[in-house]
Design a protein around this motif. Structure first.
Motif, PDB file in Angstrom:
ATOM      1  N   TYR A  11     -25.041  34.088  -4.326  1.00  0.00           N
ATOM      2  CA  TYR A  11     -25.983  34.672  -3.361  1.00  0.00           C
ATOM      3  C   TYR A  11     -25.101  35.407  -2.366  1.00  0.00           C
ATOM      4  N   ALA A  16     -23.104  29.843  -5.890  1.00  0.00           N
ATOM      5  CA  ALA A  16     -23.990  28.677  -6.039  1.00  0.00           C
ATOM      6  C   ALA A  16     -23.763  27.963  -7.359  1.00  0.00           C
ATOM      7  N   ALA A  35     -27.994  16.310  -6.274  1.00  0.00           N
ATOM      8  CA  ALA A  35     -28.491  16.153  -4.905  1.00  0.00           C
ATOM      9  C   ALA A  35     -29.137  17.449  -4.417  1.00  0.00           C
ATOM     10  N   ASN A  36     -29.741  17.370  -3.235  1.00  0.00           N
ATOM     11  CA  ASN A  36     -30.259  18.550  -2.555  1.00  0.00           C
ATOM     12  C   ASN A  36     -29.184  19.612  -2.449  1.00  0.00           C
ATOM     13  N   GLY A  37     -29.526  20.815  -2.843  1.00  0.00           N
ATOM     14  CA  GLY A  37     -28.578  21.911  -2.645  1.00  0.00           C
ATOM     15  C   GLY A  37     -27.488  21.993  -3.700  1.00  0.00           C
ATOM     16  N   ALA A  38     -27.545  21.149  -4.728  1.00  0.00           N
ATOM     17  CA  ALA A  38     -26.496  21.168  -5.768  1.00  0.00           C
ATOM     18  C   ALA A  38     -26.530  22.457  -6.583  1.00  0.00           C
ATOM     19  N   LYS A  40     -29.600  23.178  -8.580  1.00  0.00           N
ATOM     20  CA  LYS A  40     -30.483  22.935  -9.742  1.00  0.00           C
ATOM     21  C   LYS A  40     -31.493  24.070  -9.912  1.00  0.00           C
ATOM     22  N   SER A  41     -32.180  24.406  -8.823  1.00  0.00           N
ATOM     23  CA  SER A  41     -33.171  25.490  -8.918  1.00  0.00           C
ATOM     24  C   SER A  41     -32.490  26.808  -9.251  1.00  0.00           C
ATOM     25  N   THR A  42     -31.313  27.001  -8.684  1.00  0.00           N
ATOM     26  CA  THR A  42     -30.579  28.241  -8.957  1.00  0.00           C
ATOM     27  C   THR A  42     -30.284  28.362 -10.451  1.00  0.00           C
ATOM     28  N   GLU A  83     -40.785  24.477  -8.320  1.00  0.00           N
ATOM     29  CA  GLU A  83     -40.742  23.445  -7.278  1.00  0.00           C
ATOM     30  C   GLU A  83     -41.862  23.735  -6.278  1.00  0.00           C
ATOM     31  N   GLU A 159     -38.520  19.762 -10.343  1.00  0.00           N
ATOM     32  CA  GLU A 159     -38.901  18.645  -9.454  1.00  0.00           C
ATOM     33  C   GLU A 159     -40.397  18.332  -9.493  1.00  0.00           C
ATOM     34  N   GLN A 191     -34.720  15.210  -8.738  1.00  0.00           N
ATOM     35  CA  GLN A 191     -33.932  14.345  -7.865  1.00  0.00           C
ATOM     36  C   GLN A 191     -34.210  12.886  -8.196  1.00  0.00           C
TER      37      GLN A 191
HETATM   38  P1  ATP Z   1     -33.124  21.337  -3.826  1.00  0.00           P
HETATM   39  O1  ATP Z   1     -33.293  20.123  -4.646  1.00  0.00           O
HETATM   40  O2  ATP Z   1     -32.965  21.051  -2.380  1.00  0.00           O
HETATM   41  O3  ATP Z   1     -34.075  22.439  -4.134  1.00  0.00           O
HETATM   42  P2  ATP Z   1     -31.171  22.590  -5.549  1.00  0.00           P
HETATM   43  O4  ATP Z   1     -30.196  21.687  -6.239  1.00  0.00           O
HETATM   44  O5  ATP Z   1     -32.295  23.114  -6.331  1.00  0.00           O
HETATM   45  O6  ATP Z   1     -31.661  21.879  -4.235  1.00  0.00           O
HETATM   46  P3  ATP Z   1     -30.627  25.346  -4.885  1.00  0.00           P
HETATM   47  O7  ATP Z   1     -31.941  25.546  -4.242  1.00  0.00           O
HETATM   48  O8  ATP Z   1     -30.370  25.918  -6.208  1.00  0.00           O
HETATM   49  O9  ATP Z   1     -30.301  23.758  -4.963  1.00  0.00           O
HETATM   50  O10 ATP Z   1     -29.500  25.823  -3.887  1.00  0.00           O
HETATM   51  C1  ATP Z   1     -28.100  25.855  -4.212  1.00  0.00           C
HETATM   52  C2  ATP Z   1     -27.321  26.523  -3.085  1.00  0.00           C
HETATM   53  O11 ATP Z   1     -27.641  27.915  -3.041  1.00  0.00           O
HETATM   54  C3  ATP Z   1     -27.628  25.974  -1.702  1.00  0.00           C
HETATM   55  O12 ATP Z   1     -26.442  25.957  -0.963  1.00  0.00           O
HETATM   56  C4  ATP Z   1     -28.608  26.977  -1.123  1.00  0.00           C
HETATM   57  O13 ATP Z   1     -28.503  27.038   0.288  1.00  0.00           O
HETATM   58  C5  ATP Z   1     -28.154  28.280  -1.765  1.00  0.00           C
HETATM   59  N1  ATP Z   1     -29.277  29.197  -1.956  1.00  0.00           N
HETATM   60  C6  ATP Z   1     -30.407  28.978  -2.679  1.00  0.00           C
HETATM   61  N2  ATP Z   1     -31.225  30.055  -2.658  1.00  0.00           N
HETATM   62  C7  ATP Z   1     -30.610  30.991  -1.900  1.00  0.00           C
HETATM   63  C8  ATP Z   1     -30.929  32.325  -1.487  1.00  0.00           C
HETATM   64  N3  ATP Z   1     -32.061  32.917  -1.886  1.00  0.00           N
HETATM   65  N4  ATP Z   1     -30.043  32.967  -0.692  1.00  0.00           N
HETATM   66  C9  ATP Z   1     -28.884  32.388  -0.300  1.00  0.00           C
HETATM   67  N5  ATP Z   1     -28.508  31.134  -0.665  1.00  0.00           N
HETATM   68  C10 ATP Z   1     -29.352  30.447  -1.441  1.00  0.00           C
END
Ligand code: ATP
Length: 233
Positions: A11, A16, A35-38, A40-42, A83, A159, A191
């Motif tokens: 990003y 990420a 965990a949060n922010g790992a 996964k969604s990305t 999600e 999730e 999670q």
């Molecule tokens: P959660 O369970 O909280 O959704 P996650 O494991 O799905 O967490 P992501 O949402 O993929 O994690 O985020 C991974 C990293 O990328 C995080 O540091 C987040 O801040 C960053 N991130 C996600 N989307 C964006 C975006 N659109 N722009 C900038 N950074 C982003």
């Protein structure tokens, strides 16, 4: 069916995903925990082409989809349950299902709708209710039903248990199990590691954008590191 090879995603300047390799075989449930922010969604969204990967490759059904448009990737047979469900809250249940089946062949639309109503009798009962007025669990069922309307070969669930009561979570996981028994291939991001690994044929653990472990669901459930970090000891 789905192969990610050394995928990295940024990003802007922030990385990420780092060199992520993941495989999902036909008929499997594969769970991704972290965990949060790992990231996964990305990871899920990178497969869908938004954000676009910065290096590596994604192959689906033998085709490189790394550079394809999101709409073409969806039409090739991947459906996402996002999600937070993201149902169209001002539309009725049935209108939401119609949106999910927008690209479905006319000849298959009715039988698919019937199948979704069989899976989720609650949706049939509530077909004319505005979806924004449904409970969290009902909205999750609708989000899954809407995805099923496109007759996907591979279903992504991001999730699905988030924010739901334990009894409803159990219902959602039972439905996921049922979908698998009907032959659906499922990539599950959770999670709720315990439930997700119980259900999974195989699982991956994502930490700070890197895959740090991969194994069968059973092996991960009893893995000491996983137990400490994700299963409350
Ligand atoms: P959660 O369970 O909280 O959704 P996650 O494991 O799905 O967490 P992501 O949402 O993929 O994690 O985020 C991974 C990293 O990328 C995080 O540091 C987040 O801040 C960053 N991130 C996600 N989307 C964006 C975006 N659109 N722009 C900038 N950074 C982003």
């Amino acid at each position: 069916m789905l192969t990610l090879k050394n995928v990295s995603t940024h990003y802007g300047k922030i990385q990420a995903l780092h060199d992520v390799s993941v495989q999902v075989n036909e008929g499997e449930i594969v769970s991704l925990i972290g965990a949060n922010g790992a990231g996964k969604s990305t990871l899920l969204m990178t497969v869908c082409g938004d954000p676009r990967l910065s290096s590596g490759s994604v192959e689906f059904m033998g085709q490189d989809i790394s550079q394809k448009k999101t709409s073409d990737i969806m039409r090739s047979g991947i459906a996402v349950v996002p999600e937070g469900r993201r149902v169209f809250s001002r539309l009725t249940v049935e209108e939401n299902l119609h949106m999910g089946g927008f690209f479905t062949d006319k000849g298959e639309f009715d039988s698919t709708l019937e199948h979704v109503y069989q899976l989720f009798p609650r949706l049939k009962e509530r077909q004319n209710q505005r979806s924004g007025t449904m409970s969290g669990g009902e909205q999750q069922m609708l989000a899954i039903g809407r995805a099923m309307m496109s007759r996907p070969k591979l279903l992504f669930l991001d999730e699905p248990s988030l924010g739901l009561a334990p009894l409803i979570i159990q219902q959602i996981f039972d439905i996921i199990e049922q979908l698998r028994s009907e032959g659906m291939t499922i990539f599950l991001v959770e999670q709720n590691a315990n439930q997700a690994l119980r259900l999974a044929d195989r699982g991956y653990v994502l930490e700070n954008g890197r895959i740090v472990l991969e194994d069968s669901g059973d092996a991960l459930l009893t893995n000491e590191e996983v137990r400490k970090a994700y299963l409350g000891g």
